[in-house]
Every structure is written in C-alpha cells, then in structure tokens.
Design a protein around this motif. Structure first.
Motif, PDB file in Angstrom:
ATOM      1  N   GLY A 176      56.494  41.473  52.536  1.00 36.62           N
ATOM      2  CA  GLY A 176      57.690  41.692  51.736  1.00 36.62           C
ATOM      3  C   GLY A 176      57.629  42.991  50.949  1.00 36.62           C
ATOM      4  N   PHE A 177      56.490  43.282  50.356  1.00 35.65           N
ATOM      5  CA  PHE A 177      56.356  44.517  49.593  1.00 35.65           C
ATOM      6  C   PHE A 177      56.286  45.734  50.506  1.00 35.65           C
ATOM      7  CE2 PHE A 177      54.702  41.353  46.493  1.00 35.65           C
ATOM      8  CZ  PHE A 177      55.628  41.588  45.486  1.00 35.65           C
ATOM      9  N   LEU A 178      55.647  45.602  51.649  1.00 34.98           N
ATOM     10  CA  LEU A 178      55.619  46.709  52.602  1.00 34.98           C
ATOM     11  C   LEU A 178      57.026  47.074  53.059  1.00 34.98           C
ATOM     12  CD1 LEU A 178      52.570  45.676  54.826  1.00 34.98           C
ATOM     13  CD2 LEU A 178      52.664  47.636  53.268  1.00 34.98           C
TER      14      LEU A 178
ATOM     15  N   CYS B  10      45.385  45.969  42.937  1.00 32.69           N
ATOM     16  CA  CYS B  10      44.457  44.823  42.948  1.00 32.69           C
ATOM     17  C   CYS B  10      45.047  43.671  43.748  1.00 32.69           C
ATOM     18  CB  CYS B  10      44.154  44.399  41.514  1.00 32.69           C
ATOM     19  SG  CYS B  10      42.788  43.223  41.369  1.00 32.69           S
ATOM     20  N   TRP B  11      45.361  43.945  45.002  1.00 32.65           N
ATOM     21  CA  TRP B  11      46.092  42.977  45.816  1.00 32.65           C
ATOM     22  C   TRP B  11      45.292  41.688  46.022  1.00 32.65           C
ATOM     23  CZ3 TRP B  11      50.777  41.875  46.835  1.00 32.65           C
ATOM     24  CH2 TRP B  11      51.064  40.942  47.839  1.00 32.65           C
ATOM     25  N   SER B  12      45.976  40.539  45.803  1.00 38.41           N
ATOM     26  CA  SER B  12      45.336  39.241  46.040  1.00 38.41           C
ATOM     27  C   SER B  12      46.321  38.237  46.633  1.00 38.41           C
ATOM     28  CB  SER B  12      44.753  38.678  44.732  1.00 38.41           C
ATOM     29  OG  SER B  12      45.779  38.498  43.764  1.00 38.41           O
ATOM     30  N   GLY B  13      47.452  38.721  47.111  1.00 38.73           N
ATOM     31  CA  GLY B  13      48.461  37.824  47.653  1.00 38.73           C
ATOM     32  C   GLY B  13      48.227  37.483  49.113  1.00 38.73           C
ATOM     33  N   THR B  14      49.216  36.828  49.697  1.00 38.33           N
ATOM     34  CA  THR B  14      49.132  36.409  51.092  1.00 38.33           C
ATOM     35  C   THR B  14      49.646  37.511  52.011  1.00 38.33           C
ATOM     36  OG1 THR B  14      51.375  35.501  51.166  1.00 38.33           O
ATOM     37  CG2 THR B  14      49.606  34.048  50.340  1.00 38.33           C
TER      38      THR B  14
ATOM     39  N   ALA C  92      54.839  36.831  43.045  1.00 32.73           N
ATOM     40  CA  ALA C  92      55.398  37.625  44.139  1.00 32.73           C
ATOM     41  C   ALA C  92      56.892  37.382  44.308  1.00 32.73           C
ATOM     42  CB  ALA C  92      54.654  37.329  45.440  1.00 32.73           C
ATOM     43  N   GLU C  93      57.327  36.123  44.209  1.00 32.01           N
ATOM     44  CA  GLU C  93      58.741  35.820  44.455  1.00 32.01           C
ATOM     45  C   GLU C  93      59.664  36.513  43.461  1.00 32.01           C
ATOM     46  OE1 GLU C  93      61.725  31.946  44.833  1.00 32.01           O
ATOM     47  OE2 GLU C  93      59.551  31.673  44.952  1.00 32.01           O
TER      48      GLU C  93
END
Length: 273
Positions: free
Chosen positions: A178-180, A168-172, A145-146
């Motif tokens: 951040g992506f939104l 296939c979202w699996s992040g926090t 992600a970073e």
C-alpha cells in the motif's frame, strides 16, 4: 562473509538514514562512536528530530560532524511539544539550514495510545509543510497502517501528498505494498536481523530494489548480535548484511542501491558520499 571482509569490497559508502545521536547516552563517547561509523564505511548520517527543542543541538552536531544531515519535526507520541506556532518554528528551521533534508519524524502510533485525534492534529500540518517546502517526510507508523494509508491516499487524490519513507519498517508485505503504491520508500533497521521478524524478512525480500533504505534508529533496536544494547550508526552494516542475505545479493549491491535510493529521496545534500 564477515563484515570486515565485506567492507573491503564496498564501492559506495553506506548511509544510516535514521539515527538519534543527540540522546544523552552518547555524551561520553561520541567521538569514538564517530570513528567507528567512519571505519565501518558509513559516509552520511540522517539525524531524525522528534521535537523542536532538539533542533539547536542537532544543528550543532551537524557543525561538528560534516557527514550529518537532519530533519525537523515532531514525533506522534509527543503532542506536548506541539503548539500553535510549531509549524512556523519547523518552517523557519528548515529554511535556515540547507542541511535540513526532511520533515519528521512524524506519523501515527497506535501501539502506545489509541487516541488518533492529537496525532492527526500534528501530522497534517507537518505533511502540509513538507509539500510547501518540497521536502520528503520521515514517517513513524506503528500499528497504524490503515489510518496512515487512508490519510496519504486522500492527500494523493488532492495532489498534496509528499514523497517520503516509512522508517523502521515492521509491517506486513500487504501493508508495505500500500505504501509503495503511494510512492514511498521502505527503510529497514535492526529489527530485520531479529529471528522472529518474519513479516519484516518477507518485506525485505520483496521490496523493489529502487525503494529500500537502511538505518539504525539508534540508540534503539540494536541488531543481532548486539540486541538489547545501545545501538549506534556503525551497526547499519549489520542491517545491510542481513538484507543482502535475505535478498540473495552481494553486500556491495545492497550498499550501492540503498545509498543511491537515499540520495534520490533526500536530494543533493546526501550526494558526494
């Protein structure tokens, strides 16, 4: 509520926004698989591409199944499929068929390798191509992600960041935010049904209504209770059902909203479902 009962009340067909039915483990029963996705109320499939040699076979599937749309791209773990002319191959494939609605799946993956160099060398020209063709991107991002946020934020500052979806979202929840903030959509797959996927559950509960999609990523990540078996597009219903439970909303609402969101992101080729 059982899936059978829920299907009777659905007012909008579901869209499986990411699948891979070109894989050989569908060769023997693809017609039966197609009948099951139709019976389940799946009105459109978006077939993701992982490397250029797949494109003719995916195009043939779109000829065979009129509800199928597709992307063209190279997966971050497949650097052997990137060559000097690959961007041009993808460009011509996208321009040749209006059923191509995205570039990808592209991205970064630090789960299986820590070498970002080859991945960035494939990612950047694909992002450039998406901007050039005004197509969204399908982003694979695992344990990365970073660096992905860094790349997309820098592009946003230069005005060359395409729209797209984190598939296939699996992040926090913090990573999702951040992506939104960059305007991206978040797509949930079978892992949202896994009991221990607490971060994914939290993301499903808090993602804005106008920014989520549903997918299978089949043949991978079959949802509970089929976990460990081959996944298929009809099982996207289980993903939508789990989102409805986590969000405290009727399945009809999740079906309508996820379909609306997919059509907004991927354009006219997904409308009229």
């Amino acid at each position: 509520m059982t899936t059978a009962v829920a299907l009777e009340s659905l007012e909008a067909p579901l869209i499986d926004s990411h699948c891979h039915i070109v894989f050989r483990n569908f060769d023997d029963d693809l017609e039966e698989v197609a009948q099951r996705w139709r019976d389940a109320g799946v009105g459109r499939l978006l077939h993701a591409c992982v490397e250029p040699s797949e494109i003719p076979a995916i195009r043939a599937l779109a000829d065979r199944f009129p509800e199928l749309r597709y992307s063209v791209g190279v997966h971050p773990l497949d650097p052997e499929h990137w060559a000097a002319d690959t961007q041009e191959v993808l460009r011509q494939a996208a321009k040749a068929d209006s059923r191509v609605v995205a570039i990808g799946e592209l991205g970064l993956d630090l789960f299986r390798t820590k070498d970002l160099g080859p991945q960035l060398a494939m990612l950047r020209p694909q992002l450039d191509l998406a901007v050039e063709l005004d197509l969204p991107v399908i982003i694979h991002c695992r344990d990365a992600a970073e660096p992905m946020l860094e790349e997309l934020r820098e592009r946003t500052l230069r005005g060359v960041c395409p729209r797209g979806v984190m598939h296939c979202w699996s992040g926090t929840p913090e990573e999702m935010q951040g992506f939104l903030e960059l305007g991206l959509y978040i797509s949930f797959s079978g892992n949202v049904t896994f009991p221990k996927a607490t971060d994914t559950h939290a993301c499903a509960q808090s993602v804005p209504a106008d920014r989520y999609l549903v997918e299978t990523d089949c043949p991978f990540l079959a949802p509970v209770p089929r976990r460990g078996k081959r996944n298929e597009p009809s099982y996207v219903m289980a993903v939508a059902q789990r989102l409805s439970e986590l969000r405290g909303e009727p399945l009809t609402v999740v079906a309508q909203q996820s379909t609306r969101n997919a059509c907004t992101l991927f354009g006219a080729a997904l409308h009229n479902v």
